[in-house]
Structure formats: structure tokens, C-alpha cells
Write an enzyme that holds these catalytic residues in place. Structure first.
Site, PDB file in Angstrom:
ATOM      1  CD  GLU A 172      -3.153  -0.779   2.186  1.00 48.34           C
ATOM      2  OE1 GLU A 172      -3.070   0.195   2.947  1.00 48.34           O
ATOM      3  OE2 GLU A 172      -4.101  -1.570   2.218  1.00 48.34           O
ATOM      4  CD  GLU A 380      -3.405  -5.755   4.106  1.00 52.24           C
ATOM      5  OE1 GLU A 380      -4.176  -4.882   4.562  1.00 52.24           O
ATOM      6  OE2 GLU A 380      -2.167  -5.628   4.079  1.00 52.24           O
TER       7      GLU A 380
END
Ligand code: PNW
Length: 488
Positions: A172, A380
């Protein structure tokens, strides 16, 4: 009611990976042990008022000492794969120079144990814990950090390249840029707003250089990156809102996915030039480096975003945690857009809307924007909810009936499978797996221990692990799937 494990199992494609994910800083603790150096996150957590509940990650889940027990939990769950991250300051304490042998030993033991149990390792090289000396030199605002990351990737390849099945270079970069450097809600904690765009550029450069380092080392595993994705919708009608949707979509999604998958930064309406002009100044060669062939693409999905024009109250994912000094609120009030709530949607402990159908939208948008993209793993997905431990009336054993988390996971896995199934709107995407965030309750960054995302409850006073109902549900999903496979 969650879709039954048995019917969901029947929908799982052959070879679909069911996994669980963690990150080193959030679980390991032992921050000053066996030669580990401090990270920018260690420093940030010890600043007053930055972590909602005033906690730090000095002990966290004490995973550094309890790793064998935690691997048993993954094994008993029946997970196919475990996604973990390397602690950079544990392996290379100064962010440059020699490796710390004892740090390498820890991941050697972890990898050997995973492989003994038949669990496929997915290794994230960078999940936010920059060694403090590099953070003090500017961290991701400094181009040098990209080269240091690639050097660390080369060390990791050399030490673990024989055992890792899949490598994620960076987790991320959007959250590092936006929460870390733009808003200052994450480490290093100083808000730069739109002046944070160089951090994004250097993270992406660090990704590209790390892919090169892994390829040069001829690692046997597959190589990819993990980006978070949030479909963006306007809160009101009109051109002004459309423009802000475009801006937010670029800042959260496009500026991280486009260079990696398309080899260019997103095009934008010239009215957005005051915010995005930086992209016109970057060297072409950098973008070519970011655009490396990948074996897979990691996608994290949590929630969609609803954007309104103009500054506004801090709601949504970037809400200011309680206790953050007022000066940061002022800075965010300068933003040209704000995130609004989602009336009618259930919300998680973070206030994030529960919207499984938007995972289908995310995959559909990805399929349209990035034709021919590599196979996708959802690296995720998960939710924080308030968990209550009760004693079972018969056995006296502690139990956590986390019905909402179970539903969240079932509905999201189901939505992803439906969208990518033949005839589905995202059928062009070759979806290979779903990793639940996260194995066990842990240090949830600026939220400290106030948000529990785990399949396993952690009593932080005693470090006792208590599998929740969601753990048992995932266990059933895996075992029904295994039985169906055995019949073939
Ligand atoms: C991810 N947002 O972070 C991280 O990869 C995990 O380490 C983290 O624990 C998990 O999601 C839950 O928070 C995010 O504000 C943090 O949009 C913030 C956002 C998204 C993801």
C-alpha cells in the site's frame, strides 16, 4: 446470515489460495532485541498524542517469541498460504550496510516452519517500518530511500529466495503517502498535503528497483506489488464533484496502479493541474523502471469512498484519531474535497462502510482500466468490530461470537468470486486467492489496540490467543474445499 461455508467452498476455483496476512511491526514486538534497530514507526508511536489509545508496538503480540505457536494457529486453520512482512530494521538496522544475522535467523526459522507445515509463504519486503536513520534523512520524500529499499530487497532475495513462493515488494504505497506524508496521521507524522507526491514517486521507484533486484537474484518465487483500491463515487451531482472524484481516484488508486500496470501516470483534467503538476516534472526513465513485468498483482480492498467537494468534517478512512493535535485538523481543512458517510450502510469499528458489492466494482474497474493485467491475489480484506469474550456455559472455555466479521469475510469472498466468474463483469481478471486481514488482533497503527481485525482474539495482558467464530468458519471453508478437491 453469512453464506454457509459449504456452499461458498463449492464456488472456489481449483488452486484458489485461502490465506491469512500480518505485518511485522504490528505483531512482532521485541523491538530492541537481538540487534533490531528502531524504525520511523517506533519513533512515531512514542510521540505524545499520536496513537489513539496512547499505546505502542514494543510488545504487540509478542510474535517474535511466540512464532511457533502462531504458525500452529495458521496450520490448524487449514490456510494454504501465509502473508507476512520482513522487519527491515531487524534485518538491516541502519537501512544500509551489513545484515543483522539474528534478524535473518528469525525469518529462517519462520520460513522453515511454514514449509514443514505445507503453508505457502508470501513475503512482503516493505510494510511501512522504515529504519529510523533513513526516515531521519527524509524517508520517502528522499529519492535515496528507493535505492536503499532495492538493496534491502537484494539482501532478502539472497537470504530467503530459495523458500519464498511470492514476493510483495511494497504494501500500500497509497497509505504510506496519504496517511503518512500527506496527512501526518501515520509515521513520520508531518503533514505535507499535496507536497507529498514525491513520496509516492519514490515508493513506486523503490518498487521497480526492488523488482529488478529480485530478478537479478533469480529468486524462484513470483514477484508482485500490493496496492489498496477503493472505488470512488460522488456524494452530490455536478461538475465540481465529478472533478473531485477524479482527483481522489487519482490520489488513492490511479497514481499507484497506472505507473505499475500501464507505464504512465494518470491523465487528468487541466483544472487539477494546481494539485498534480508534479507528475509533469518527473523523469520518463523513472516511470519505465516502475513498469516492470509482474507475475501477480496484489489488491487490498476494505471500502468504497464517497467524495464531496470542498473541505469538510473528517469522516471516513482519514478521520483524525482522537488525541491528534488540532494543527493537523487545520491542515486537512485546506483540502479541496472531503470524504462523506455512507447512509444506510453498516459500518465497521473504524467507521468504514461494509460494502461487499464494491469489491465486485473494484475488480470490474480494474479489469476495464488494466486490460491484460497479471493474475490477482486479494492480499488483504477484513474488518474491525467490537469483540466480546464470553465463557461457554458447558465447557467454561472462552469464546468470541464475531458474527459480523464472519459475514464480512463470507460476503466479500463471495462477491469477488461472483464478479470474476465466467460471465461476471470482471471475468477478465484471473483471481487466484484471498488473504484475510488478519491472523490475530494486533497493533492497528494510529488506532493502537482499539481496533481488532483478527480471526484470533488476543488478550494483550496475558498474550492468550482465542480463535474467534470467524476463525472456525474459515477453517470449515478450507476443510469443505479440501474434501471437495479430494473427491475429484
Ligand atoms: C491496511 N485507509 O491499511 C494495512 O495494509 C494493514 O497493515 C492494516 O492493518 C489494515 O489495512 C487495516 O487498517 C490501511 O485509510 C490503512 O484507506 C488505512 C487505509 C487503508 C488501508
Amino acid at each position: 446470515m453469512a453464506i454457509a461455508a459449504e456452499s461458498l467452498a463449492a464456488k472456489l476455483p481449483a488452486h484458489f489460495m485461502l490465506g491469512v496476512a500480518t505485518a511485522a511491526f504490528q505483531i512482532e514486538g521485541a523491538v530492541a532485541e537481538d540487534g533490531r534497530g528502531p524504525s520511523g514507526w517506533d519513533a512515531f508511536t512514542h510521540l505524545p498524542g499520536r496513537i489513539v489509545d496512547g499505546t505502542d508496538a514494543d510488545i504487540a503480540c509478542d510474535h517474535y517469541h511466540r512464532m511457533p505457536e502462531d504458525v500452529e494457529l495458521i496450520h490448524a486453520l487449514g490456510a494454504d498460504s501465509y502473508r507476512f512482512s520482513l522487519s527491515w530494521p531487524r534485518i538491516q538496522p541502519d537501512g544500509r550496510g551489513p545484515v543483522n544475522r539474528k534478524g535473518v535467523d528469525f525469518y529462517d526459522r519462520l520460513l522453515d516452519r511454514l514449509l514443514e507445515r505445507g503453508i505457502s509463504p508470501m513475503c512482503t519486503i516493505y510494510h511501512w517500518d522504515t529504519p529510523l536513520p533513513l526516515e531521519q534523512e527524509g524517508g520517502w520524500l528522499n529519492r535515496e530511500t528507493a535505492y536503499r529499499l532495492a538493496e534491502f530487497a537484494a539482501l532478502a532475495a539472497d537470504a530467503f529466495g530459495d523458500r519464498v513462493d511470492r514476493w510483495v515488494t511494497i504494501n500500500e504505497p497509497a497509505t504510506v503517502t496519504l496517511n503518512g506524508y500527506a496527512l501526518g496521521l501515520h509515521a513520520p507524522g508531518v503533514p505535507h498535503l499535496f507536497d507529498s507526491l514525491p513520496a509516492a514517486h519514490h515508493l513506486l521507484l523503490g518498487h521497480g528497483l526492488s523488482v529488478e533486484a529480485l530478478r537479478t537474484a533469480s529468486v524462484r518465487g513470483e514477484v508482485g506489488i500490493t496496492n489498496v483500491y477503493s472505488p470512488v463515487v460522488p456524494a452530490t451531482e455536478g461538475f465540481g464533484n465529478e472533478l473531485m472524484v477524479q482527483l481522489y481516484d487519482i490520489l488513492f488508486n490511479g497514481m499507484f496502479a497506472d505507473p505499475v500496470l500501464l507505464g504512465s501516470y494518470p491523465r487528468f483534467n487541466p483544472l487539477l493541474t494546481p494539485f498534480l503538476a508534479y507528475f509533469h516534472t518527473v523523469p520518463e526513465e523513472d516511470i519505465a523502471l516502475m513498469h516492470q513485468p509482474l507475475d501477480f498483482y496484489g489488491l487490498n480492498y476494505y471500502f468504497p469512498s464517497r467524495i464531496a467537494p470542498g473541505p469538510g468534517p473528517l469522516t471516513g478512512p482519514h478521520a483524525k484519531p482522537e488525541g491528534v493535535p488540532e494543527q493537523f485538523v487545520q491542515d486537512v481543512q485546506d483540502m479541496p474535497f472531503h470524504l462523506t458517510g455512507w447512509p444506510g450502510y453498516e459500518r465497521t469499528g473504524f467507521g468504514w462502510p461494509v460494502a461487499p458489492q464494491y469489491l465486485g466494482v473494484a475488480l470490474t474497474e480494474m479489469a476495464r482500466r488494466y486490460p491484460g493485467m497479471p493474475p490477482v491475489y486479494i492480499t488483504e480484506g477484513g474488518a474491525s468490530f467490537t469483540d466480546v469474550v464470553v465463557e461457554d456455559a458447558l465447557t467454561g472455555e472462552p469464546e468470541v461470537a464475531d458474527v459480523k466479521r464472519t459475514e464480512y469475510l463470507a460476503d466479500h469472498i463471495n462477491a469477488a468470486l461472483e464478479a470474476t466468474a465466467p460471465g461476471g463483469p470482471a471475468e477478465a481478471i484471473d483471481l487466484r486467492g484471498y488473504y484475510v486481514w488478519t491472523l490475530m488482533d494486533n497493533f492497528e497503527w494510529a488506532a493502537g489496540y482499539s481496533q481488532r481485525f483478527g480471526l484470533v482474539y488476543v488478550d494483550f495482558a496475558t498474550q492468550r490467543r482465542i480463535p474467534k467464530a470467524s476463525y472456525k468458519w474459515l477453517q470449515q471453508l478450507a476443510s469443505h474445499r479440501d474434501r471437495a478437491r479430494a473427491r475429484l
